[in-house]
Motif scaffolding. Structure first.
Motif, PDB file in Angstrom:
ATOM      1  N   PHE B  35       0.797  -1.194   0.016  1.00 23.88           N
ATOM      2  CA  PHE B  35      -0.053   0.164  -0.244  1.00 23.88           C
ATOM      3  C   PHE B  35       0.793   1.325   0.202  1.00 23.88           C
ATOM      4  O   PHE B  35       0.679   2.163  -0.659  1.00 23.88           O
ATOM      5  N   PRO B  36       1.695   1.594   0.898  1.00 26.32           N
ATOM      6  CA  PRO B  36       2.592   2.635   0.968  1.00 26.32           C
ATOM      7  C   PRO B  36       3.269   2.804  -0.505  1.00 26.32           C
ATOM      8  O   PRO B  36       3.517   4.067  -0.776  1.00 26.32           O
ATOM      9  N   LYS B  37       3.975   1.838  -1.043  1.00 21.41           N
ATOM     10  CA  LYS B  37       4.797   2.249  -1.986  1.00 21.41           C
ATOM     11  C   LYS B  37       3.708   2.327  -3.357  1.00 21.41           C
ATOM     12  O   LYS B  37       4.042   3.163  -4.177  1.00 21.41           O
ATOM     13  N   LEU B  38       2.710   1.865  -3.299  1.00 18.44           N
ATOM     14  CA  LEU B  38       1.694   2.013  -4.420  1.00 18.44           C
ATOM     15  C   LEU B  38       1.199   3.374  -4.223  1.00 18.44           C
ATOM     16  O   LEU B  38       1.325   4.230  -5.295  1.00 18.44           O
ATOM     17  N   PHE B  39       0.897   3.758  -3.060  1.00 17.50           N
ATOM     18  CA  PHE B  39       0.301   5.374  -2.935  1.00 17.50           C
ATOM     19  C   PHE B  39       1.468   6.326  -3.192  1.00 17.50           C
ATOM     20  O   PHE B  39       1.023   7.142  -3.932  1.00 17.50           O
ATOM     21  N   ALA B  40       2.531   5.854  -2.805  1.00 17.65           N
ATOM     22  CA  ALA B  40       3.577   7.013  -3.191  1.00 17.65           C
ATOM     23  C   ALA B  40       3.957   6.977  -4.538  1.00 17.65           C
ATOM     24  O   ALA B  40       4.130   8.192  -5.273  1.00 17.65           O
ATOM     25  N   TYR B  41       4.108   5.975  -5.341  1.00 18.30           N
ATOM     26  CA  TYR B  41       4.082   5.781  -6.675  1.00 18.30           C
ATOM     27  C   TYR B  41       3.172   6.658  -7.472  1.00 18.30           C
ATOM     28  O   TYR B  41       3.371   7.465  -8.260  1.00 18.30           O
ATOM     29  N   VAL B  42       1.893   6.111  -7.113  1.00 16.43           N
ATOM     30  CA  VAL B  42       0.725   6.947  -7.818  1.00 16.43           C
ATOM     31  C   VAL B  42       0.772   8.299  -7.600  1.00 16.43           C
ATOM     32  O   VAL B  42       0.247   9.337  -8.258  1.00 16.43           O
ATOM     33  N   GLY B  43       0.973   8.785  -6.213  1.00 16.14           N
ATOM     34  CA  GLY B  43       1.004  10.017  -5.943  1.00 16.14           C
ATOM     35  C   GLY B  43       2.060  10.981  -6.654  1.00 16.14           C
ATOM     36  O   GLY B  43       1.407  12.178  -7.051  1.00 16.14           O
ATOM     37  N   GLY B  47      -0.896  13.162  -8.615  1.00 21.78           N
ATOM     38  CA  GLY B  47      -0.549  14.388  -7.934  1.00 21.78           C
ATOM     39  C   GLY B  47      -1.809  14.778  -7.030  1.00 21.78           C
ATOM     40  O   GLY B  47      -1.578  15.195  -6.033  1.00 21.78           O
ATOM     41  N   ARG B  48      -3.115  14.883  -7.802  1.00 27.41           N
ATOM     42  CA  ARG B  48      -4.253  15.162  -6.949  1.00 27.41           C
ATOM     43  C   ARG B  48      -4.845  14.030  -6.043  1.00 27.41           C
ATOM     44  O   ARG B  48      -5.006  12.819  -6.237  1.00 27.41           O
ATOM     45  N   LYS B  49      -4.568  14.542  -4.697  1.00 30.19           N
ATOM     46  CA  LYS B  49      -4.890  13.363  -3.577  1.00 30.19           C
ATOM     47  C   LYS B  49      -6.288  12.733  -3.759  1.00 30.19           C
ATOM     48  O   LYS B  49      -6.217  11.375  -3.682  1.00 30.19           O
ATOM     49  N   GLN B  50      -7.480  13.304  -4.265  1.00 34.02           N
ATOM     50  CA  GLN B  50      -8.717  12.437  -4.198  1.00 34.02           C
ATOM     51  C   GLN B  50      -8.525  11.575  -5.570  1.00 34.02           C
ATOM     52  O   GLN B  50      -8.886  10.266  -5.336  1.00 34.02           O
ATOM     53  N   ASP B  51      -7.775  11.858  -6.557  1.00 41.89           N
ATOM     54  CA  ASP B  51      -7.604  11.037  -7.949  1.00 41.89           C
ATOM     55  C   ASP B  51      -6.707   9.726  -7.469  1.00 41.89           C
ATOM     56  O   ASP B  51      -6.781   8.637  -7.860  1.00 41.89           O
ATOM     57  N   ILE B  52      -5.522  10.131  -6.664  1.00 39.37           N
ATOM     58  CA  ILE B  52      -4.700   9.065  -6.398  1.00 39.37           C
ATOM     59  C   ILE B  52      -5.464   7.956  -5.519  1.00 39.37           C
ATOM     60  O   ILE B  52      -5.229   7.128  -5.653  1.00 39.37           O
ATOM     61  N   GLU B  53      -6.276   8.531  -4.480  1.00 38.81           N
ATOM     62  CA  GLU B  53      -6.908   7.682  -3.382  1.00 38.81           C
ATOM     63  C   GLU B  53      -7.743   6.662  -4.368  1.00 38.81           C
ATOM     64  O   GLU B  53      -7.889   5.620  -4.249  1.00 38.81           O
ATOM     65  N   ASP B  54      -8.614   7.512  -5.512  1.00 37.84           N
ATOM     66  CA  ASP B  54      -9.429   6.733  -6.301  1.00 37.84           C
ATOM     67  C   ASP B  54      -8.845   5.463  -7.112  1.00 37.84           C
ATOM     68  O   ASP B  54      -9.061   4.351  -7.184  1.00 37.84           O
ATOM     69  N   LEU B  55      -7.420   5.793  -7.443  1.00 35.37           N
ATOM     70  CA  LEU B  55      -6.706   5.329  -8.478  1.00 35.37           C
ATOM     71  C   LEU B  55      -6.043   4.102  -7.599  1.00 35.37           C
ATOM     72  O   LEU B  55      -6.202   2.811  -7.912  1.00 35.37           O
ATOM     73  N   VAL B  56      -5.485   4.156  -6.445  1.00 35.54           N
ATOM     74  CA  VAL B  56      -5.113   3.197  -5.483  1.00 35.54           C
ATOM     75  C   VAL B  56      -6.144   2.154  -5.205  1.00 35.54           C
ATOM     76  O   VAL B  56      -5.935   0.708  -5.100  1.00 35.54           O
ATOM     77  N   ALA B  57      -7.291   2.669  -4.730  1.00 35.50           N
ATOM     78  CA  ALA B  57      -8.322   1.776  -4.431  1.00 35.50           C
ATOM     79  C   ALA B  57      -8.733   0.948  -5.760  1.00 35.50           C
ATOM     80  O   ALA B  57      -8.915  -0.594  -5.701  1.00 35.50           O
ATOM     81  N   ASP B  58      -8.779   1.260  -6.808  1.00 34.36           N
ATOM     82  CA  ASP B  58      -9.152   0.593  -7.938  1.00 34.36           C
ATOM     83  C   ASP B  58      -8.015  -0.352  -8.590  1.00 34.36           C
ATOM     84  O   ASP B  58      -8.303  -1.551  -8.680  1.00 34.36           O
ATOM     85  N   THR B  59      -6.782   0.217  -8.092  1.00 29.03           N
ATOM     86  CA  THR B  59      -5.599  -1.048  -8.153  1.00 29.03           C
ATOM     87  C   THR B  59      -5.892  -2.181  -7.559  1.00 29.03           C
ATOM     88  O   THR B  59      -5.878  -3.421  -8.022  1.00 29.03           O
TER      89      THR B  59
END
Lengths: 296, 199
Positions: B35-43, B47-59
């Motif tokens: 989780f932390p690695k994927l979040f940091a990479y997608v981050g 860039g945008r926090k809400q989009d990062i969260e959506d994309l990490v959840a979808d992944t």
């Protein structure tokens, strides 16, 4: 001739430094004007997720896995035992329990249908369990006929405040930091003379005409298995601890004496020598897991 | 303190448990690790926090959906598969959006790790993240991928090579060149900022 991607000594040293930086998140602090210092600066500039989001997503994913596990189990049993086999538990003890439960439901339903005070009794018991009264009227049945009614005192006492309940029990009462929208802590109930268990009620406090009042209960006890039970449906994790997800099927009776099945979702687990049980007729597994995870 | 690594044997056993029994404890261990690695990479890629969260959840949801089709092919194969799902979602994300928001409001930028080296306040930290992200976005697309997968996805060069279908030496070479270029741009920007501030 030097290959295009061949690494020189400086590159190899840089790669070693990068591996060291990534393996040690709190690496040596350096000024960012050197290349290695800049790499340390870059490695430390990591976006971090909100803990609430991490937990919410974890709960959701675990719930998806649990659903899939349940579907697989049902599908496997259906395949193994025929088209209606999923309806009947595989274990003989569960089959016997289900049969007994069905008989009780049928008898209770019949009694309520032919004798209106039985409906009032069912309602009184329901209220007593919720801690709203300590005395209920019991209808005594002898030789298949209703012989008399007796007043009995239930062994649950309440409602109490947190301070009153805490003074009665010999462990620290723990409360959830998270409550679903509309719910609030209503009251505490304890058993007289018992210093090792407490029941906490959370309520939506909606009691207007035509509005259903929802509630859930949190039991905390030093005794194992007091509030466990129901049919276990699988294991889930709460803050790294294994909990059991279960369902209790009972019946409810309306004011007209009509009975209908009622399913309570249950979640029970142990933490620090205290046995917790969450019980709700209304909340989803996801919500109950969030409540449970917030009990620190 | 060294970060915890998941040994290939352990990772393979956890994946087997999830595939066979939908074992939630096994999945949770994988989730905690990635989780932390994927979040940091997608981050860094979004860039945008809400989009990062959506994309990490979808992944992660797609990971569960597709885990029965995953075949273990040795060390790094699961990380490569997981980050490929994320990369495909990022690619779709940019296809649906005509341009990226270069100047995101600070409230839309995620926070930095608590172990950050400098004791900056939250606003300065977010500005620092925005700066690093802007510098990385100025690299070639391949260098952007490699630098972010290395530093924030924390993948081994071998894993990145599998993911991008490159030779491991090519990955190392791109990484070195990318880091030197980034450092050069960072220093040039620092000089410009210092000159501007002295005026």
């Amino acid at each position: 001739m030097i290959e295009r991607d061949e690494l020189n000594r400086q590159d190899q040293e840089l790669l070693q430094e990068v591996e060291r930086l990534i393996a040690n998140e709190d690496g040596e602090r350096r000024e960012a004007d050197s290349l290695y210092g800049f790499c340390a600066h870059l490695a430390s500039t990591r976006p971090l997720a909100d803990e609430a989001f991490r937990l919410r997503l974890e709960t959701k994913l675990i719930s998806v896995l649990e659903s899939e596990k349940k579907e697989r189990k049902m599908s496997a049993e259906q395949t193994k035992n025929g088209p209606l086999a999923w309806f009947i538990p595989a274990r003989p003890s569960l089959r016997a329990a289900l049969t007994a439960l069905l008989l009780i439901v049928l008898l209770a339903g019949g009694l309520i249908a032919v004798y209106p005070p039985a409906g009032a009794f069912a309602k009184a018991v329901f209220d007593a369990v919720r801690g709203q009264t300590s005395q209920v009227i019991v209808t005594v049945v002898e030789n298949g006929t209703i012989s008399r009614e007796e007043a009995i005192t239930t062994d649950i006492t309440g409602p109490l405040t947190l301070a009153e309940a805490q003074a009665e029990v010999d462990f620290t009462i723990r409360l959830p930091a998270y409550l679903p929208g509309g719910y609030s802590l209503t009251e505490f109930n304890i058993y007289p003379g018992s210093r090792d268990m407490v029941t906490i009620l959370f309520d939506t406090q909606v009691d207007g005409p035509g509005q259903a009042r929802e509630f859930f209960e949190l039991h905390e006890s030093k005794r194992e298995g007091i509030y466990a039970g129901g049919e276990p449906l699988g294991d889930v994790l709460i803050n790294g601890r294994t909990a059991v997800w279960a369902q209790d099927v009972s019946t409810t009776t309306d004011d007209a004496g009509r009975s209908s099945p009622l399913t309570a979702n249950k979640l029970y687990w142990e933490d620090g020598g205290i046995y917790f049980t969450l019980r709700s007729y209304d909340l989803s597994q996801q919500e109950m897991l969030k409540i449970a995870a917030s009990i620190k | 303190m060294a970060k915890g690594r998941l040994s290939p044997e352990r990772e393979r056993a956890l994946i087997n448990k999830v595939q066979k029994n939908r074992d939630t404890a096994a999945f949770q261990e994988l989730y905690d690790h990635y989780f932390p690695k994927l979040f940091a990479y997608v981050g860094y890629r979004i860039g945008r926090k809400q989009d990062i969260e959506d994309l990490v959840a979808d992944t992660f949801l797609r990971t569960i959906e597709g885990i029965d089709h995953f075949n273990w092919r040795g060390k790094g194969s699961f990380a490569a598969w997981l980050f490929t799902i994320a990369r495909n979602l990022i690619s779709n994300y940019y296809k649906q959006r005509r341009s990226e928001d270069d100047a995101l409001p600070l409230e839309d930028i995620p926070q930095l790790e608590a172990s950050t080296l400098l004791p900056l306040d939250a606003v300065l930290q977010k500005q620092r993240l925005a700066q690093m992200r802007r510098l990385i976005n100025s690299l070639s697309p391949r260098q952007q991928e490699i630098v972010t997968l290395k530093f924030f996805g924390e993948l081994q060069n071998r894993e990145i090579a599998v993911l991008l279908e490159l030779d491991e030496r090519t990955v190392a070479s791109h990484l070195c060149r990318g880091l030197r270029e980034l450092h050069h741009k960072y220093m040039a920007e620092s000089v410009r900022t210092a000159e501007r501030d002295s005026r």
